[in-house]
Scaffold this active site. Structure first.
Site, short mmCIF file in Angstrom:
data_model
loop_
_atom_site.label_atom_id
_atom_site.label_comp_id
_atom_site.label_asym_id
_atom_site.label_seq_id
_atom_site.Cartn_x
_atom_site.Cartn_y
_atom_site.Cartn_z
N SER A 1 0.84 -1.20 0.00
CA SER A 1 0.00 0.00 0.00
C SER A 1 0.87 1.24 0.00
CB SER A 1 -0.90 0.01 1.24
OG SER A 1 -1.50 1.29 1.45
N TYR B 1 -2.39 -0.64 10.29
CA TYR B 1 -2.44 -1.08 8.89
C TYR B 1 -1.20 -0.63 8.12
CZ TYR B 1 -3.85 -1.25 3.98
OH TYR B 1 -3.88 -1.48 2.62
#
Length: 285
Positions: A177, A190
Site C-alpha cells: 500500500s 495497517y
C-alpha cells in the site's frame, strides 16, 4: 481508461472485508485489452480473490491463460461471482474459504491447489484488513494482533505453504500500500503491516533468487474496493481518493496489470521491486 473525476457516492458497510455487490458504483474489474497468453499453462493462487483488486487480478490472469484458485474469508457470493467471471474467460476457477491468518488453513489451501491443478506457478498475497483509529492508544492488543495476523502473518503463512509446491522460476506478488511509504495517522497499525510487506518482499526476493523465484510487490494508492466503505463513514468515502494528483480513486482494473507484469516473463529481470499505481503521488522507495 476511466473518465471519472472526483469521489464516489457516500456509503458505508458494517463489516469487513465488505461486499462488492453492495457498492455503488461497482468497482471496475474488467480487463481492458485482449489477452496475449502471457500466463498460458500457469496456475495462480490469489488470496482475497473474491472482490476488489483480487477479483481484477483473477480475471486478468484468466484472460492471459492461467487457471485460478482464489482464497476468501467469508464473502461466498462475491467469490461465486468471481468464479463465474473467470470461467467466462474460458479458464478454471477453484474457490477456497478460510482465514489466511491460520497456518494450517494456508497449508490446506496450497495442497488443494496442487492436487486440483497439478502445479502452482504464481502466488498473489493480497488479502488484508484495516481498522480506523485516530489515537494510537485506542489500538487494542486484539486489533493489533488481528491486523498483523491477516496482513503480515497471512503473507508469511501462505508463502511458506505455497513454496512446497512451487517450481524454480515461479513468481510471488505481494500487495502492499501507499501507506507503507507515506504513513497514515488514522491507520497506524495497517500502515505498519504494509511497511512490513515491503520489507518481506525485498528480503524474500534475496532468499529465493537462487531458485529463480521472483518476488515483487504492488503498492496501490486509494483504490475503490469493498474495504473502503467497510472501513470509513459515508463522508470519508465521498472524499476518498480526491486528494491524489489525478483527483480520483483508482479502479481495481487499473492495478491488476501491475500484478500481471510482475507475474509473467515481461518482468524477468525484476525481483525485490515495488510498483506504485497511486494516481500520481511520488514515492521514494
Amino acid at each position: 481508461m476511466t473518465d471519472d473525476h472526483g469521489g464516489k457516492p457516500a456509503q458505508h458497510q458494517d463489516h469487513q472485508p465488505g461486499d462488492e455487490r453492495a457498492m455503488h458504483p461497482r468497482p471496475r474489474y474488467e480487463p481492458r485489452f485482449p489477452g496475449a497468453g502471457r500466463l498460458e499453462g500457469k496456475v495462480a493462487l490469489i488470496t482475497g480473490g473474491d472482490s476488489g483488486i483480487g477479483r481484477a487480478v483473477a480475471v486478468l490472469f484468466a484472460r492471459e491463460g492461467a487457471r485460478i484458485a482464489i482464497v476468501y474469508l467469508e464473502e461466498t457470493e462475491d467469490a461465486r461471482v468471481t468464479q463465474d467471471i473467470v470461467e467466462a474467460e474460458g479458464s478454471e476457477c477453484f474457490t477456497i474459504e478460510g482465514d489466511v491468518g491460520d497456518p494450517a488453513f494456508c497449508c490446506h489451501a496450497a495442497e488443494q491447489v496442487a492436487q486440483r491443478f497439478g502445479r502452482l506457478d504464481v502466488l498473489v498475497n493480497n488479502a488484508a484488513e484495516q481498522h480506523e483509529q485516530d489515537d494510537v492508544r485506542d489500538i487494542s492488543p486484539a486489533q493489533l494482533d488481528r491486523t498483523f495476523r491477516t496482513n503480515v502473518y497471512g503473507y508469511f503463512f501462505m508463502t511458506q505453504a505455497a513454496l512446497d509446491h512451487m517450481r524454480d522460476g515461479a513468481a510471488i506478488v505481494n500487495t502492499a500500500s501507499i501507506t507503507a511509504y507515506r504513513g497514515s495517522d488514522h491507520l497506524m497499525d495497517y500502515a505498519s503491516t504494509r511497511g512490513a510487506v515491503v520489507a518481506f518482499t525485498r528480503s524474500l526476493a534475496k532468499s529465493l533468487a537462487e531458485r529463480r523465484i521472483r518476488v515483487n510487490g504492488v503498492a496501490p494508492g486509494p483504490i475503490w474496493t469493498p474495504l473502503i466503505p467497510a472501513s470509513f463513514d459515508g463522508d470519508q468515502v465521498a472524499e476518498f481518493g480526491t486528494s491524489t494528483p489525478m483527483g480520483r480513486p483508482g479502479e481495481p482494473n487499473e492495478v491488476a496489470p501491475c500484478h500481471l507484469f510482475l507475474a509473467c516473463e515481461d518482468s524477468s529481470y525484476m525481483t525485490g521491486q515495488v510498483l506504485h499505481p497511486n494516481g500520481g503521488d511520488l514515492m521514494v522507495s
